[in-house]
Design a protein around this motif. Structure first.
Motif, short mmCIF file in Angstrom:
data_model
loop_
_atom_site.label_atom_id
_atom_site.label_comp_id
_atom_site.label_asym_id
_atom_site.label_seq_id
_atom_site.Cartn_x
_atom_site.Cartn_y
_atom_site.Cartn_z
N SER A 13 -5.72 9.00 2.54
CA SER A 13 -4.98 9.79 3.52
C SER A 13 -4.12 10.84 2.83
CB SER A 13 -4.10 8.87 4.37
OG SER A 13 -3.37 9.62 5.31
N LEU A 14 -3.52 10.46 1.73
CA LEU A 14 -2.72 11.43 0.99
C LEU A 14 -3.60 12.49 0.34
CD1 LEU A 14 0.27 9.93 -1.04
CD2 LEU A 14 0.29 11.63 0.75
N HIS A 15 -4.81 12.13 -0.02
CA HIS A 15 -5.69 13.11 -0.65
C HIS A 15 -5.98 14.29 0.30
CE1 HIS A 15 -5.98 10.51 -3.92
NE2 HIS A 15 -7.13 9.91 -3.69
N SER A 16 -5.96 14.04 1.61
CA SER A 16 -6.19 15.15 2.54
C SER A 16 -5.04 16.16 2.41
CB SER A 16 -6.28 14.63 3.98
OG SER A 16 -5.06 14.01 4.36
N ARG B 36 -2.25 17.39 -7.70
CA ARG B 36 -2.12 15.96 -8.02
C ARG B 36 -0.67 15.56 -8.24
NH1 ARG B 36 -6.96 13.65 -9.91
NH2 ARG B 36 -8.71 15.10 -9.86
N ILE B 37 0.05 16.43 -8.93
CA ILE B 37 1.45 16.12 -9.20
C ILE B 37 2.27 16.17 -7.92
CG2 ILE B 37 3.50 16.88 -10.46
CD1 ILE B 37 1.29 15.54 -12.16
N ALA B 38 1.99 17.16 -7.08
CA ALA B 38 2.71 17.24 -5.79
C ALA B 38 2.40 16.01 -4.94
CB ALA B 38 2.31 18.51 -5.06
N GLU B 39 1.15 15.56 -4.98
CA GLU B 39 0.77 14.36 -4.22
C GLU B 39 1.51 13.13 -4.75
OE1 GLU B 39 -3.44 12.33 -3.01
OE2 GLU B 39 -3.05 12.66 -5.14
N LEU B 40 1.57 13.02 -6.06
CA LEU B 40 2.28 11.88 -6.66
C LEU B 40 3.75 11.91 -6.27
CD1 LEU B 40 2.30 9.50 -8.71
CD2 LEU B 40 2.76 11.20 -10.51
N ILE B 138 1.56 1.53 -8.99
CA ILE B 138 0.67 1.53 -7.82
C ILE B 138 0.25 2.95 -7.47
CG2 ILE B 138 0.70 1.19 -5.31
CD1 ILE B 138 2.04 -1.49 -5.80
N ALA B 139 1.20 3.88 -7.49
CA ALA B 139 0.86 5.27 -7.15
C ALA B 139 -0.14 5.85 -8.15
CB ALA B 139 2.13 6.12 -7.10
N LEU B 140 0.11 5.61 -9.43
CA LEU B 140 -0.80 6.16 -10.44
C LEU B 140 -2.18 5.51 -10.38
CD1 LEU B 140 1.78 6.36 -13.37
CD2 LEU B 140 0.60 8.31 -12.34
N THR B 141 -2.20 4.23 -10.01
CA THR B 141 -3.48 3.52 -9.92
C THR B 141 -4.29 3.98 -8.72
OG1 THR B 141 -2.52 1.56 -10.95
CG2 THR B 141 -4.55 1.24 -9.69
N TYR B 142 -3.67 3.99 -7.56
CA TYR B 142 -4.45 4.23 -6.34
C TYR B 142 -4.59 5.70 -6.00
CZ TYR B 142 -4.70 -0.75 -5.65
OH TYR B 142 -4.98 -2.06 -5.82
N LEU B 143 -3.61 6.50 -6.35
CA LEU B 143 -3.74 7.93 -6.04
C LEU B 143 -4.67 8.63 -7.01
CD1 LEU B 143 -0.14 9.18 -5.15
CD2 LEU B 143 -2.10 8.94 -3.63
N GLU B 144 -4.55 8.27 -8.28
CA GLU B 144 -5.28 9.05 -9.28
C GLU B 144 -6.32 8.23 -10.04
OE1 GLU B 144 -3.38 12.60 -10.88
OE2 GLU B 144 -1.65 11.29 -11.16
N GLY B 145 -6.36 6.96 -9.79
CA GLY B 145 -7.36 6.14 -10.43
C GLY B 145 -7.17 5.97 -11.93
N HIS B 146 -5.94 6.06 -12.38
CA HIS B 146 -5.70 5.89 -13.81
C HIS B 146 -5.95 4.45 -14.23
CE1 HIS B 146 -4.16 9.83 -14.73
NE2 HIS B 146 -3.31 9.78 -13.71
N SER B 147 -6.42 4.29 -15.44
CA SER B 147 -6.59 2.95 -15.99
C SER B 147 -5.23 2.41 -16.42
CB SER B 147 -7.51 3.01 -17.21
OG SER B 147 -6.84 3.71 -18.26
#
Lengths: 469, 185
Positions: A13-16, B36-40, B138-147
């Motif tokens: 949802s945030l990706h949108s 990506r940074i703004a999303e984070l 959690i944000a780095l894992t799920y938003l950006e898929g970081h290992s």
């Protein structure tokens, strides 16, 4: 649904949002910060003329660069040592004296200032000082320690002792209620001293400027603050005035931000105006502006500063705390963020006020009849603000914060020309979290500047500066 | 006393996933990383405007010092750490919040990105209630898929510590969301 799936969906949802976001023009953002008001453009012209003149007559020292907005982002950090001698730069902004200005402009060079910093003992991991006041026999500093309001006393500004704060009769400390409280102002009248502030939910320290957001109906904080008053006969032992919802609460946001005393009454300001003859029984009336952050009594007038009803800089005066007259204040043209006036002072017939927003400005008016005009600003970068100003004769100090570092600006000519002092060793280092700094308030006594604030996340700090002349 | 932030990161970070070292210009860095940074920042502050303020200020700082930041092995890791720490640090949040006031006051009238779904907003609100390291991981894992290895480098902790934060964060999040459901019911 599993937590994994919920988080994955929430991320999508945030990706949108991410996919739709545009890249803002960083140059435009920086330019917007640097736009100058007409007065500031005039100041720039005057400064340019001053520099040219200096070149002609050989004062090369006046060619020091303006500000440090382009300062290196990463630098070696020297160990903190106190006392530290500051490096005082020449005045960076010079304004021609106003014809109505009584104060003389000194011809001699600006003296340097030697600074020391100390951190006060606290009982929690997070404490800060928000205000300092001069009393008959010393100093008072107020703020918070953990979740509770805190007051320290000092005879000389160098040695500080913790005062005792008791809750109102039949009430509990803020911490015992899961709330927090903070002292932000002092005033004395007839042997009685009051401290004002607020109590709210949430976390300690968030109320200071964060509460402004609540004022704008943001959901960022849900602190439900109420105004708070403490009273003392000896400035060492304090008792909270019992909460009266009709006086200190009722509205969504009710905070006291400052208090002053005339010969016969206290006047406190904040999200309303309060008056009291004894510090114990208070009457509340609507604010003449919006939130007011500072009030002084200059012998004739109570003068208050903060935000006007439209959210712009607002300044008001009153002889009785009841009827208020608006005072004209120059509104900078680059004001795309609120720039509340946070403190004020009077020197001779002149008024000085300081504020926040993107520039950390100082306004000055030669007397009550003319407009407050911008005479100096700390910088543009990353939202600096000035929150305290103090005067002793022609010596003036304004303090605040710029980019997580404390800022001090001084004047030796009654606030007409200013020197900006910044020292990471003394005022805080934004690159080291435990050493970030914020200076909230200041007084000047016997040639000494005494300022208060915080270092890092949780150390209440006192700075002492002495002019070397 | 700790070393300066940028230097400490530069010494330890390798490029995070997807970060190319072939184009080291700031323009490319900004174009690639800003959304990506703004999303984070949005996820960790809960406010789009505050998040964008924070992200833009961080990129301005990076640009001003690109001569040094651009030489880091992983400027992307550096700016993620800066933003993640600023976003969750209470002290710094106060500053950002203060600065963002007019953004809340005078919001842009042009096209704006879509709102986040209410269910997602609720979950991110719960994430922000977690201890800051757990929220960051959690944000780095799920938003950006970081290992976990990437996250350890971004946050300057071991992958094992990152894993612990992730597991504890998810457990705490489950408790929080369950409690919310019970209150709603």
């Amino acid at each position: 649904m599993t937590i994994d799936q919920m988080l994955t969906d929430a991320a999508e949802s945030l990706h949108s949002y991410r996919d739709a976001i545009a890249h803002p023009d960083l140059d435009e953002r920086v330019t917007r910060r640097r736009q100058a008001s007409p007065t500031q453009r005039n100041l720039a012209i005057a400064l340019g003329a001053t520099v040219l003149l200096a070149l002609v007559i050989g004062f090369a020292a006046l060619l020091a660069p303006l500000g440090d907005d382009e300062a290196p982002f990463v630098e070696e950090v020297a160990p903190t040592t106190v006392p530290v001698t500051s490096v005082t730069s020449p005045p960076e902004n010079t304004t021609p004296p106003s014809p109505t200005t009584a104060a003389a402009v000194p011809a001699e060079p600006v003296p340097s200032i030697t600074w020391t910093r100390m951190e006060l003992a606290a009982t929690s991991e997070e404490a800060a000082l928000d205000t300092i006041a001069v009393t008959e026999d010393g100093f008072l500093a107020g703020g918070f320690d953990g979740r509770d309001a805190a007051i320290w006393t000092s005879d000389d500004g160098s040695t500080w002792n913790r005062a005792t704060l008791l809750p109102g009769a039949g009430e509990a400390d803020a911490s015992a209620q899961g709330r927090f409280a903070e002292v932000v102002g002092f005033a004395s009248l007839g042997g009685k001293t009051v401290a004002v502030g607020f109590e709210g939910a949430g976390e300690p320290g968030e109320m200071y400027f964060g509460s402004l957001n609540r004022w704008k109906n943001s959901a960022w904080l849900d602190a439900d603050p109420i105004a708070a008053v403490w009273v003392s006969d000896d400035r060492t032992n304090w008792r909270r005035v019992p909460h009266d919802e009709s006086v200190f609460g009722e509205a969504d946001v009710v905070r006291m931000w400052a208090v002053a005393a005339s010969d016969d009454q206290f006047v406190a300001v904040g999200d309303a105006v309060w008056r009291s003859s004894d510090g114990l029984i208070w009457q509340r009336a609507p604010s003449p502006g919006n939130t007011l952050f500072s009030v002084i009594f200059d012998g004739t007038w109570f003068v208050a500063a903060g935000l006007d009803p439209g959210g712009l800089q607002g300044m008001y005066r009153s002889v009785d705390g009841v009827e208020w007259i608006e005072m004209p204040v120059e509104q900078p043209s680059d004001m795309w963020r609120p720039q509340p006036l946070l403190d004020l002072a009077k020197v001779g017939q002149a008024y000085l006020t300081v504020g926040g927003g993107d520039a950390g400005r100082i306004w000055r008016a030669a007397d009550v009849s003319v407009e407050m005009e911008v005479v100096f600003q700390v910088g543009f970068n990353v939202g600096p603000y000035l929150s305290g100003i103090a005067i002793d004769g022609n010596r003036v100090a304004a303090v605040g914060e710029k980019d997580f570092q404390g800022v001090v600006s001084t004047s030796t000519d009654g606030g007409q020309t200013w020197t900006k002092e910044e020292s990471r060793e003394v005022f805080g280092n934004r690159f080291v979290e435990d050493e970030t700094g914020a200076i909230r308030d200041v007084v000047i006594v016997d040639g000494r500047i005494i300022a208060v604030g915080k270092i890092g996340v949780g150390a209440a700090a006192v700075w002492i500066g002495e002019w070397n002349d | 006393m700790r070393a300066g932030l940028g230097k400490a990161v530069a010494e330890t970070h390798s490029p995070p996933r997807g970060e190319s070292q072939s184009d080291t210009s700031f323009a490319a860095f900004y174009a690639r990383e800003y959304p990506r940074i703004a999303e984070l920042a949005y996820a960790l502050t809960g406010d789009r405007w505050i998040g964008e303020d924070l992200a833009q200020d961080s990129f301005i700082a990076a640009r001003q010092n690109w001569a040094e930041v651009g030489t880091y092995p992983a400027p992307g890791a550096w700016i993620r750490r800066v933003v993640a720490n600023k976003a969750v640090s209470r002290y710094r949040r106060i500053q950002v919040e203060r600065k963002a006031l007019p953004r809340l006051w005078r919001r842009p009238t042009g096209d704006t990105p879509p709102e986040v779904a209410a269910e997602a907003a609720e979950i991110w609100a719960a994430v922000r209630r977690l201890p800051k390291r757990q929220a960051q991981v959690i944000a780095l894992t799920y938003l950006e898929g970081h290992s976990l290895s990437d996250i350890g480098e971004i946050l300057q902790c071991s992958p094992f510590t990152a894993k612990t934060h992730l597991q504890r964060g998810k457990q705490a999040l489950a408790t929080l969301l369950r409690a919310n459901e019970e209150v709603t019911e």
